[in-house]
Scaffold this motif. Structure first.
Motif, PDB file in Angstrom:
ATOM      1  N   GLY A 166       0.829  -1.210   0.000  1.00  0.00           N
ATOM      2  CA  GLY A 166       0.000   0.000   0.000  1.00  0.00           C
ATOM      3  C   GLY A 166       0.855   1.249   0.000  1.00  0.00           C
ATOM      4  O   GLY A 166       2.071   1.192  -0.262  1.00  0.00           O
ATOM      5  N   ASN A 168       1.883   3.383   2.400  1.00  0.00           N
ATOM      6  CA  ASN A 168       3.008   3.518   3.331  1.00  0.00           C
ATOM      7  C   ASN A 168       4.226   2.771   2.810  1.00  0.00           C
ATOM      8  O   ASN A 168       5.328   3.311   2.750  1.00  0.00           O
ATOM      9  CB  ASN A 168       2.627   2.971   4.710  1.00  0.00           C
ATOM     10  CG  ASN A 168       2.189   4.073   5.650  1.00  0.00           C
ATOM     11  OD1 ASN A 168       1.616   5.070   5.224  1.00  0.00           O
ATOM     12  ND2 ASN A 168       2.451   3.894   6.927  1.00  0.00           N
ATOM     13  N   HIS A 208       1.169  13.002   4.288  1.00  0.00           N
ATOM     14  CA  HIS A 208       0.633  11.864   5.061  1.00  0.00           C
ATOM     15  C   HIS A 208       1.654  11.399   6.112  1.00  0.00           C
ATOM     16  O   HIS A 208       2.863  11.515   5.924  1.00  0.00           O
ATOM     17  CB  HIS A 208       0.320  10.739   4.075  1.00  0.00           C
ATOM     18  CG  HIS A 208      -0.385   9.582   4.678  1.00  0.00           C
ATOM     19  ND1 HIS A 208       0.283   8.525   5.261  1.00  0.00           N
ATOM     20  CD2 HIS A 208      -1.699   9.308   4.804  1.00  0.00           C
ATOM     21  CE1 HIS A 208      -0.598   7.645   5.694  1.00  0.00           C
ATOM     22  NE2 HIS A 208      -1.806   8.088   5.440  1.00  0.00           N
ATOM     23  N   GLY A 263      -2.161  14.949  -4.583  1.00  0.00           N
ATOM     24  CA  GLY A 263      -3.429  14.564  -3.975  1.00  0.00           C
ATOM     25  C   GLY A 263      -3.239  14.347  -2.484  1.00  0.00           C
ATOM     26  O   GLY A 263      -3.053  13.218  -2.037  1.00  0.00           O
ATOM     27  N   ASP A 290       4.518  11.658  -3.664  1.00  0.00           N
ATOM     28  CA  ASP A 290       3.533  10.768  -3.057  1.00  0.00           C
ATOM     29  C   ASP A 290       2.217  10.968  -3.816  1.00  0.00           C
ATOM     30  O   ASP A 290       1.465  11.896  -3.547  1.00  0.00           O
ATOM     31  CB  ASP A 290       3.357  11.075  -1.567  1.00  0.00           C
ATOM     32  CG  ASP A 290       2.274  10.177  -0.956  1.00  0.00           C
ATOM     33  OD1 ASP A 290       1.771   9.281  -1.665  1.00  0.00           O
ATOM     34  OD2 ASP A 290       1.947  10.379   0.230  1.00  0.00           O
ATOM     35  N   ALA A 292       0.027   8.468  -3.949  1.00  0.00           N
ATOM     36  CA  ALA A 292      -0.693   7.251  -3.530  1.00  0.00           C
ATOM     37  C   ALA A 292      -2.170   7.345  -3.888  1.00  0.00           C
ATOM     38  O   ALA A 292      -2.754   6.430  -4.442  1.00  0.00           O
ATOM     39  CB  ALA A 292      -0.509   7.024  -2.037  1.00  0.00           C
ATOM     40  N   TYR A 293      -2.759   8.500  -3.578  1.00  0.00           N
ATOM     41  CA  TYR A 293      -4.171   8.680  -3.912  1.00  0.00           C
ATOM     42  C   TYR A 293      -4.356   9.272  -5.309  1.00  0.00           C
ATOM     43  O   TYR A 293      -5.043   8.704  -6.161  1.00  0.00           O
ATOM     44  CB  TYR A 293      -4.842   9.565  -2.851  1.00  0.00           C
ATOM     45  CG  TYR A 293      -6.035  10.357  -3.355  1.00  0.00           C
ATOM     46  CD1 TYR A 293      -7.154   9.714  -3.897  1.00  0.00           C
ATOM     47  CD2 TYR A 293      -6.039  11.761  -3.313  1.00  0.00           C
ATOM     48  CE1 TYR A 293      -8.238  10.445  -4.376  1.00  0.00           C
ATOM     49  CE2 TYR A 293      -7.117  12.490  -3.784  1.00  0.00           C
ATOM     50  CZ  TYR A 293      -8.213  11.830  -4.320  1.00  0.00           C
ATOM     51  OH  TYR A 293      -9.270  12.547  -4.803  1.00  0.00           O
ATOM     52  N   ASP A 319      -1.095   4.019  -5.528  1.00  0.00           N
ATOM     53  CA  ASP A 319      -1.794   2.887  -4.924  1.00  0.00           C
ATOM     54  C   ASP A 319      -2.927   2.369  -5.791  1.00  0.00           C
ATOM     55  O   ASP A 319      -4.020   2.944  -5.804  1.00  0.00           O
ATOM     56  CB  ASP A 319      -2.435   3.335  -3.602  1.00  0.00           C
ATOM     57  CG  ASP A 319      -1.504   3.166  -2.436  1.00  0.00           C
ATOM     58  OD1 ASP A 319      -0.357   2.765  -2.656  1.00  0.00           O
ATOM     59  OD2 ASP A 319      -1.941   3.443  -1.311  1.00  0.00           O
ATOM     60  N   HIS A 321      -4.809   0.167  -4.927  1.00  0.00           N
ATOM     61  CA  HIS A 321      -5.967  -0.103  -4.058  1.00  0.00           C
ATOM     62  C   HIS A 321      -6.696   1.180  -3.637  1.00  0.00           C
ATOM     63  O   HIS A 321      -7.620   1.110  -2.843  1.00  0.00           O
ATOM     64  CB  HIS A 321      -5.614  -1.008  -2.875  1.00  0.00           C
ATOM     65  CG  HIS A 321      -4.801  -0.392  -1.762  1.00  0.00           C
ATOM     66  ND1 HIS A 321      -4.083  -1.156  -0.867  1.00  0.00           N
ATOM     67  CD2 HIS A 321      -4.596   0.880  -1.362  1.00  0.00           C
ATOM     68  CE1 HIS A 321      -3.492  -0.387   0.017  1.00  0.00           C
ATOM     69  NE2 HIS A 321      -3.784   0.852  -0.264  1.00  0.00           N
ATOM     70  N   LYS A 322      -6.273   2.306  -4.187  1.00  0.00           N
ATOM     71  CA  LYS A 322      -7.065   3.517  -3.980  1.00  0.00           C
ATOM     72  C   LYS A 322      -7.843   3.792  -5.280  1.00  0.00           C
ATOM     73  O   LYS A 322      -8.883   3.229  -5.497  1.00  0.00           O
ATOM     74  CB  LYS A 322      -6.159   4.676  -3.550  1.00  0.00           C
ATOM     75  CG  LYS A 322      -5.562   4.457  -2.147  1.00  0.00           C
ATOM     76  CD  LYS A 322      -4.874   5.684  -1.618  1.00  0.00           C
ATOM     77  CE  LYS A 322      -4.524   5.575  -0.152  1.00  0.00           C
ATOM     78  NZ  LYS A 322      -3.527   4.544   0.174  1.00  0.00           N
TER      79      LYS A 322
HETATM   80  C1  LIG Z   1      -1.318  10.645   0.100  1.00  0.00           C
HETATM   81  C2  LIG Z   1      -1.238   9.342   0.858  1.00  0.00           C
HETATM   82  N1  LIG Z   1      -0.066   8.739   1.044  1.00  0.00           N
HETATM   83  C3  LIG Z   1       0.045   7.570   1.703  1.00  0.00           C
HETATM   84  C4  LIG Z   1      -1.060   6.946   2.234  1.00  0.00           C
HETATM   85  C5  LIG Z   1      -0.925   5.633   2.961  1.00  0.00           C
HETATM   86  O1  LIG Z   1      -1.511   4.621   2.200  1.00  0.00           O
HETATM   87  P1  LIG Z   1      -1.830   3.181   2.800  1.00  0.00           P
HETATM   88  O2  LIG Z   1      -2.913   3.389   3.802  1.00  0.00           O
HETATM   89  O3  LIG Z   1      -2.242   2.368   1.641  1.00  0.00           O
HETATM   90  O4  LIG Z   1      -0.577   2.673   3.441  1.00  0.00           O
HETATM   91  C6  LIG Z   1      -2.317   7.553   2.081  1.00  0.00           C
HETATM   92  C7  LIG Z   1      -3.510   6.939   2.663  1.00  0.00           C
HETATM   93  O5  LIG Z   1      -4.592   7.447   2.582  1.00  0.00           O
HETATM   94  C8  LIG Z   1      -2.405   8.777   1.366  1.00  0.00           C
HETATM   95  O6  LIG Z   1      -3.578   9.390   1.164  1.00  0.00           O
END
Ligand SMILES: Cc1ncc(COP(=O)(O)O)c(C=O)c1O
Length: 510
Positions: A166, A168, A208, A263, A290, A292-293, A319, A321-322
């Motif tokens: 994910g 993190n 985050h 994001g 980052d 991720a989202y 991610d 999974h997002k």
């Molecule tokens: C911008 C961002 N980075 C990192 C993360 C962490 O992702 P995960 O919960 O999949 O480890 C998130 C989780 O919402 C996020 O929004």
């Protein structure tokens, strides 16, 4: 050579077991088929009925424990059919359903149904995608997934990377690669504590929490992070960033990494990535994004400009999974020069015979990240990317953004709601009572909205989360949900107002 006595005793036990072993874990073909069909039928009914169920269970933890039962581990096995039936009941009836159309909390998407089937398939073959030789086809599929993800967000398909659990882990993986690349060359042998340089990391204060965890866990310490203030639009303030870097240089620090967010978790704001790339370059720092989202939104042609600079990133976290709707868990680290991953994570113990396959260099994913044995999480991403295709994702992601914008617009129109921020598919708003005296403290509004959120999260009609934006406690909706409709958004506004009035009344009389 005679067998040692203790071995001979063990072989005695095996007498009469020359053919099939009666393993209490095996399920024969017929039984597997029957159980599988029954389970798939139940899952199909569950998915079909998701919108008519409460978003979350209203049972307390102690009530759930009663439903589950507090038995000890059974001495003798239970038939798998019985187990599957009971387990499905427990999960279907007492879970929070992030696949529900009115689940808009945190950043957990509704999961692609094909992903569930892909996980079944992956677990059935069970390749260990730590080493090429242990997962010949799965390794190729993971490589292809990474190439497609790079193409999807508009960077060169020559970026390398790895699938992880994910956001993190995706950010941690990049963080460690950045540290190897930019810390003194001796860091692997000497460690952080033996370097006199104070390795320093820069990010906006809305980044985050992973970054703090990384700094603590990987030894630079939380004081190595410079949390740069944001502008009114929640983007990193580049002027303060540069001033801070210069101050740190004067004070003998070693700036190693700038983190841009594509994001942000609270408001969805995207930093000016182009400018951050230029600053990173000027000071010879690693530039990490980052995403991720938010970065999958780069697939939308009209949003290309928002993500300008993405091609200059040394590393990117995203991610599936997002916003790619993969079932948990699926994150991905992309690195412009994948050699940095090898420099960071590779090792060659004598007990591995993994180096080459028929003269070609093997892609051994244990050398690209923190894990050794690895499951085939790439499969669900690989399959869903193809099921939906680029144009399908463009449609889904654009619609999610439109629904978030609609929520914001409806809040702006409503006299009891304040629309606070709107970026990508995240909108924040808060309830303000009609009789609210504007001289009263913001504190009451914050208290009121905290309570509204608690009620919303516990009653199962809708699930939102929260954000604190410039001191305002807001209700936050993040639409990464292909089941949400216009009607759901209109209903959510009504539910917030109805609950807001009730909670305000309760707080006023208490
Ligand atoms: C911008 C961002 N980075 C990192 C993360 C962490 O992702 P995960 O919960 O999949 O480890 C998130 C989780 O919402 C996020 O929004």
């Amino acid at each position: 050579m005679p067998f040692p006595a203790y071995l001979v005793t063990d072989f005695e036990v095996l007498k009469g077991m020359e053919g099939n072993r009666n393993a209490p874990i095996e399920i024969d073909r017929k039984e597997f088929q029957k159980l599988g069909y029954q389970l798939v039928d139940r899952i199909a009914d569950f998915i079909d009925s998701i919108k008519d169920r409460p978003v979350t269970t209203t049972k307390s933890q102690s009530e759930l424990l009663k439903v589950l039962g507090d038995n000890s581990l059974p001495e003798n096995g239970i038939p798998p059919g019985e187990l599957l039936s009971r387990t499905s009941d427990l999960l279907f009836n007492y879970s929070l359903l992030n696949g529900h159309p009115r689940f808009l909390g945190y950043i957990t998407s509704s999961a692609a149904p094909l992903g569930a089937l892909a996980d079944l398939l992956a677990a059935s073959v069970n390749p260990n995608v730590g080493a090429n030789i242990l997962s010949p086809m799965a390794t190729e599929m993971e490589k292809q997934t990474i190439k497609w993800l790079a193409e999807f967000i508009g960077v060169s398909p020559s970026y390398g990377g790895i699938l992880v659990s994910g956001g993190n882990m995706a950010n941690f993986t990049a963080f460690l690669a950045a540290r190897t690349a930019k810390a003194p060359i001796t860091i692997k042998e000497e460690g952080i504590s033996n370097t006199t340089d104070k390795l320093t990391i820069y990010c906006s204060k809305t980044t985050h929490t992973w970054v703090e965890k990384a700094a603590i866990l990987f030894g630079s310490g939380s004081k190595s992070i410079r949390w740069i203030k944001t502008t009114a639009s929640n983007q990193i303030d580049e002027r303060i960033l540069e001033e801070t870097i210069n101050e740190d240089l004067e004070n003998g620090c070693r700036p190693i990494m700038v983190i841009g967010t594509a994001g942000d978790v609270s408001t969805g704001a995207v930093d000016n990535l182009k400018n951050l790339a230029a600053i990173s370059k000027q000071y010879n720092m690693w530039f990490h994004i980052d995403g991720a989202y938010g970065i999958p939104a780069a697939v939308i042609p009209s949003l290309k400009n928002l993500f300008n600079g993405v091609t200059e990133a040394d590393s990117i976290a995203l991610d599936p999974h997002k916003w790619l709707y993969s079932p948990l868990e699926a994150g991905c680290t992309l690195v412009k020069d994948p050699q940095h991953l090898l420099n960071t994570f590779s090792s060659h113990p004598e007990y591995y015979n993994f180096s080459t396959t028929e003269g070609e260099t093997s892609r051994n994913y244990y050398e690209f990240g923190l894990q050794n044995s690895r499951g085939f999480r790439a499969l669900k991403v690989w399959m869903t990317l193809q099921q939906v295709g680029r144009s399908g994702y463009e449609k889904l992601i654009s619609e999610d953004i439109e629904f978030a914008e609609l929520l914001f617009a409806l809040a702006a129109e409503h006299e009891e709601l304040e629309a606070v921020t709107q970026n990508l598919s995240i909108s924040t708003l808060r309830y303000i009572p009609i009789d609210y005296d504007s001289d009263l403290e913001n504190e009451y509004l914050n208290e009121l909205n905290v309570e509204i959120l608690n009620v919303l999260q516990s009653e199962g009609e809708v699930f939102l989360s929260n954000a604190v934006v410039h001191g305002k406690y807001c209700l936050r909706a993040c639409v990464v949900n292909f089941r949400t409709s216009k009607h759901d958004i209109e209903e959510i506004i009504q539910i917030i107002v109805r609950v807001g009035r009730r909670v305000h009344l309760e707080l006023s009389v208490s």
